[in-house]
Design a protein around this motif. Structure first.
Motif, PDB file in Angstrom:
ATOM      1  N   ALA A  26      67.473  61.040  -9.179  1.00  0.00           N
ATOM      2  CA  ALA A  26      67.871  61.632  -7.898  1.00  0.00           C
ATOM      3  C   ALA A  26      67.949  60.627  -6.764  1.00  0.00           C
ATOM      4  CB  ALA A  26      66.912  62.765  -7.528  1.00  0.00           C
ATOM      5  N   GLY A  27      67.149  59.615  -6.807  1.00  0.00           N
ATOM      6  CA  GLY A  27      67.187  58.664  -5.705  1.00  0.00           C
ATOM      7  C   GLY A  27      66.348  57.441  -5.973  1.00  0.00           C
ATOM      8  N   GLN A  28      66.573  56.455  -5.172  1.00  0.00           N
ATOM      9  CA  GLN A  28      65.885  55.172  -5.297  1.00  0.00           C
ATOM     10  C   GLN A  28      64.371  55.329  -5.148  1.00  0.00           C
ATOM     11  OE1 GLN A  28      67.399  52.449  -6.201  1.00  0.00           O
ATOM     12  NE2 GLN A  28      65.728  51.006  -5.970  1.00  0.00           N
ATOM     13  N   GLU A  60      62.344  57.868  -5.895  1.00  0.00           N
ATOM     14  CA  GLU A  60      61.692  58.409  -7.089  1.00  0.00           C
ATOM     15  C   GLU A  60      61.745  57.424  -8.251  1.00  0.00           C
ATOM     16  OE1 GLU A  60      62.759  62.401  -8.082  1.00  0.00           O
ATOM     17  OE2 GLU A  60      61.843  63.166  -6.249  1.00  0.00           O
ATOM     18  N   LEU A  61      62.822  56.674  -8.349  1.00  0.00           N
ATOM     19  CA  LEU A  61      62.900  55.636  -9.377  1.00  0.00           C
ATOM     20  C   LEU A  61      61.786  54.617  -9.178  1.00  0.00           C
ATOM     21  CD1 LEU A  61      64.243  53.983 -11.665  1.00  0.00           C
ATOM     22  CD2 LEU A  61      65.730  52.988  -9.897  1.00  0.00           C
ATOM     23  N   VAL A  62      61.650  54.133  -7.965  1.00  0.00           N
ATOM     24  CA  VAL A  62      60.621  53.130  -7.669  1.00  0.00           C
ATOM     25  C   VAL A  62      59.233  53.706  -7.923  1.00  0.00           C
ATOM     26  CG1 VAL A  62      59.570  51.745  -5.829  1.00  0.00           C
ATOM     27  CG2 VAL A  62      62.061  51.805  -6.085  1.00  0.00           C
ATOM     28  N   LEU A  63      58.982  54.923  -7.460  1.00  0.00           N
ATOM     29  CA  LEU A  63      57.662  55.532  -7.682  1.00  0.00           C
ATOM     30  C   LEU A  63      57.358  55.684  -9.172  1.00  0.00           C
ATOM     31  CD1 LEU A  63      57.584  58.256  -4.891  1.00  0.00           C
ATOM     32  CD2 LEU A  63      56.117  56.228  -5.064  1.00  0.00           C
ATOM     33  N   THR A  64      58.347  56.126  -9.935  1.00  0.00           N
ATOM     34  CA  THR A  64      58.138  56.289 -11.370  1.00  0.00           C
ATOM     35  C   THR A  64      57.804  54.951 -12.030  1.00  0.00           C
ATOM     36  OG1 THR A  64      59.641  58.180 -11.442  1.00  0.00           O
ATOM     37  CG2 THR A  64      59.204  57.062 -13.532  1.00  0.00           C
ATOM     38  N   LEU A  65      58.579  53.934 -11.706  1.00  0.00           N
ATOM     39  CA  LEU A  65      58.339  52.629 -12.321  1.00  0.00           C
ATOM     40  C   LEU A  65      57.033  51.998 -11.832  1.00  0.00           C
ATOM     41  CD1 LEU A  65      61.985  51.256 -12.413  1.00  0.00           C
ATOM     42  CD2 LEU A  65      60.689  52.378 -14.234  1.00  0.00           C
ATOM     43  N   GLU A  66      56.676  52.242 -10.577  1.00  0.00           N
ATOM     44  CA  GLU A  66      55.379  51.765 -10.053  1.00  0.00           C
ATOM     45  C   GLU A  66      54.232  52.444 -10.799  1.00  0.00           C
ATOM     46  OE1 GLU A  66      54.614  49.434  -7.826  1.00  0.00           O
ATOM     47  OE2 GLU A  66      56.313  49.221  -6.479  1.00  0.00           O
ATOM     48  N   LEU A  67      54.374  53.747 -11.043  1.00  0.00           N
ATOM     49  CA  LEU A  67      53.331  54.462 -11.782  1.00  0.00           C
ATOM     50  C   LEU A  67      53.215  53.911 -13.197  1.00  0.00           C
ATOM     51  CD1 LEU A  67      51.223  56.630 -12.298  1.00  0.00           C
ATOM     52  CD2 LEU A  67      53.099  58.276 -12.628  1.00  0.00           C
ATOM     53  N   TYR A  68      54.329  53.689 -13.874  1.00  0.00           N
ATOM     54  CA  TYR A  68      54.283  53.124 -15.220  1.00  0.00           C
ATOM     55  C   TYR A  68      53.577  51.773 -15.213  1.00  0.00           C
ATOM     56  CZ  TYR A  68      57.878  56.516 -16.746  1.00  0.00           C
ATOM     57  OH  TYR A  68      58.586  57.637 -17.054  1.00  0.00           O
ATOM     58  N   THR A  69      53.876  50.951 -14.214  1.00  0.00           N
ATOM     59  CA  THR A  69      53.258  49.634 -14.124  1.00  0.00           C
ATOM     60  C   THR A  69      51.752  49.751 -13.902  1.00  0.00           C
ATOM     61  OG1 THR A  69      55.306  48.684 -13.281  1.00  0.00           O
ATOM     62  CG2 THR A  69      53.288  47.426 -12.892  1.00  0.00           C
ATOM     63  N   LEU A  70      51.356  50.641 -12.985  1.00  0.00           N
ATOM     64  CA  LEU A  70      49.921  50.845 -12.750  1.00  0.00           C
ATOM     65  C   LEU A  70      49.224  51.344 -14.017  1.00  0.00           C
ATOM     66  CD1 LEU A  70      49.542  52.453  -9.210  1.00  0.00           C
ATOM     67  CD2 LEU A  70      48.342  50.449 -10.082  1.00  0.00           C
ATOM     68  N   PHE A  85      66.847  57.947 -18.753  1.00  0.00           N
ATOM     69  CA  PHE A  85      66.665  57.897 -17.300  1.00  0.00           C
ATOM     70  C   PHE A  85      66.605  56.453 -16.807  1.00  0.00           C
ATOM     71  CE2 PHE A  85      62.840  57.128 -14.590  1.00  0.00           C
ATOM     72  CZ  PHE A  85      63.465  57.257 -13.362  1.00  0.00           C
ATOM     73  N   ILE A  86      65.856  55.621 -17.498  1.00  0.00           N
ATOM     74  CA  ILE A  86      65.735  54.225 -17.082  1.00  0.00           C
ATOM     75  C   ILE A  86      67.082  53.522 -17.192  1.00  0.00           C
ATOM     76  CG2 ILE A  86      64.690  52.003 -17.684  1.00  0.00           C
ATOM     77  CD1 ILE A  86      62.114  53.632 -18.365  1.00  0.00           C
ATOM     78  N   HIS A  87      67.790  53.758 -18.284  1.00  0.00           N
ATOM     79  CA  HIS A  87      69.096  53.121 -18.456  1.00  0.00           C
ATOM     80  C   HIS A  87      70.102  53.612 -17.420  1.00  0.00           C
ATOM     81  CE1 HIS A  87      68.834  50.805 -22.309  1.00  0.00           C
ATOM     82  NE2 HIS A  87      67.656  51.402 -22.254  1.00  0.00           N
ATOM     83  N   VAL A  88      70.143  54.911 -17.182  1.00  0.00           N
ATOM     84  CA  VAL A  88      71.063  55.465 -16.179  1.00  0.00           C
ATOM     85  C   VAL A  88      70.747  54.902 -14.797  1.00  0.00           C
ATOM     86  CG1 VAL A  88      71.639  57.601 -14.942  1.00  0.00           C
ATOM     87  CG2 VAL A  88      71.662  57.569 -17.431  1.00  0.00           C
ATOM     88  N   SER A  89      69.473  54.736 -14.515  1.00  0.00           N
ATOM     89  CA  SER A  89      69.047  54.284 -13.191  1.00  0.00           C
ATOM     90  C   SER A  89      69.213  52.787 -12.967  1.00  0.00           C
ATOM     91  CB  SER A  89      67.579  54.651 -12.958  1.00  0.00           C
ATOM     92  OG  SER A  89      67.410  56.045 -13.007  1.00  0.00           O
ATOM     93  N   LEU A  90      69.053  51.983 -14.004  1.00  0.00           N
ATOM     94  CA  LEU A  90      68.993  50.541 -13.811  1.00  0.00           C
ATOM     95  C   LEU A  90      70.184  49.762 -14.356  1.00  0.00           C
ATOM     96  CD1 LEU A  90      65.217  49.880 -14.563  1.00  0.00           C
ATOM     97  CD2 LEU A  90      66.336  50.153 -12.340  1.00  0.00           C
ATOM     98  N   ASP A  91      70.911  50.330 -15.287  1.00  0.00           N
ATOM     99  CA  ASP A  91      72.038  49.606 -15.868  1.00  0.00           C
ATOM    100  C   ASP A  91      73.162  49.497 -14.839  1.00  0.00           C
ATOM    101  OD1 ASP A  91      74.194  48.659 -17.421  1.00  0.00           O
ATOM    102  OD2 ASP A  91      73.435  49.692 -19.192  1.00  0.00           O
ATOM    103  N   PRO A  92      73.692  48.299 -14.620  1.00  0.00           N
ATOM    104  CA  PRO A  92      74.752  48.151 -13.619  1.00  0.00           C
ATOM    105  C   PRO A  92      76.049  48.857 -14.014  1.00  0.00           C
ATOM    106  CG  PRO A  92      74.387  46.066 -14.758  1.00  0.00           C
ATOM    107  CD  PRO A  92      73.329  47.027 -15.235  1.00  0.00           C
ATOM    108  N   ALA A  93      76.265  49.058 -15.310  1.00  0.00           N
ATOM    109  CA  ALA A  93      77.446  49.804 -15.749  1.00  0.00           C
ATOM    110  C   ALA A  93      77.102  51.287 -15.753  1.00  0.00           C
ATOM    111  CB  ALA A  93      77.859  49.353 -17.142  1.00  0.00           C
ATOM    112  N   PRO A  94      77.843  52.091 -15.030  1.00  0.00           N
ATOM    113  CA  PRO A  94      77.530  53.529 -14.979  1.00  0.00           C
ATOM    114  C   PRO A  94      77.529  54.148 -16.375  1.00  0.00           C
ATOM    115  CG  PRO A  94      79.295  52.963 -13.444  1.00  0.00           C
ATOM    116  CD  PRO A  94      79.033  51.751 -14.274  1.00  0.00           C
TER     117      PRO A  94
END
Length: 156
Positions: A73-75, A77-87, A129-138
């Motif tokens: 949905a947005g940058q 939530e992406l950042v929060l999700t990845l920050e949580l995974y890292t923590l 979700f990670i691929h859709v969010s981070l891959d430069p090719a849509p």
């Protein structure tokens, strides 16, 4: 999370700094509560989306919406999700949040498939979700739909 402090959170929340340090004795305690609430909110949205599914086609459509619209949905939530995974990867105390989140997701998916397939489908959703969010090719919805259908075709 870089630069997060009690002061910055208090300013953003519009509350006195003293109330932050009164309720949360450490930054880890504050982050644990914030990420727990975040994961719960995402889980509820996941369950709501899947609640409308009544058959295989509507399940696949719901998952496509989850991957492309809800989770991506947005940058923020992406950042929060990845920050949580890292923590969670670094600190065991945060791992329980991700375990609970995954457990809730699988429980919802188990309305449609067995526990083994729910685990696999949950992992596919996270990866897509990670691929859709981070891959430069849509990535197209059709590609996601195809991946979900292929996995579900293996369900007993």
């Amino acid at each position: 999370m870089a630069g997060t402090s009690h002061r910055r959170v208090a300013e953003r929340a519009g509350v006195p700094l003293g109330s932050m340090t009164y309720h949360f004795t450490s930054m880890d305690e504050l982050l644990h509560e914030a990420f727990s609430r975040f994961a719960q909110r995402i889980s509820e949205r996941f369950a709501e989306r899947l609640a409308a599914a009544t058959d295989l086609d509507s399940l696949v459509s719901a998952i496509v919406h989850i991957v492309h619209d809800d989770l991506a949905a947005g940058q923020d939530e992406l950042v929060l999700t990845l920050e949580l995974y890292t923590l969670a990867a670094r600190q065991r105390a945060f791992r329980q949040i991700t375990h609970d989140w995954m457990r809730r997701s699988r429980a919802v998916l188990e309305r449609f498939v067995d526990a083994r397939m729910a685990h696999q489908l949950d992992a596919l959703i996270e990866g897509l979700f990670i691929h859709v969010s981070l891959d430069p090719a849509p990535r197209s919805r059709d590609l996601t739909r195809d991946a979900v259908r292929r996995l579900l075709s293996l369900a007993p």
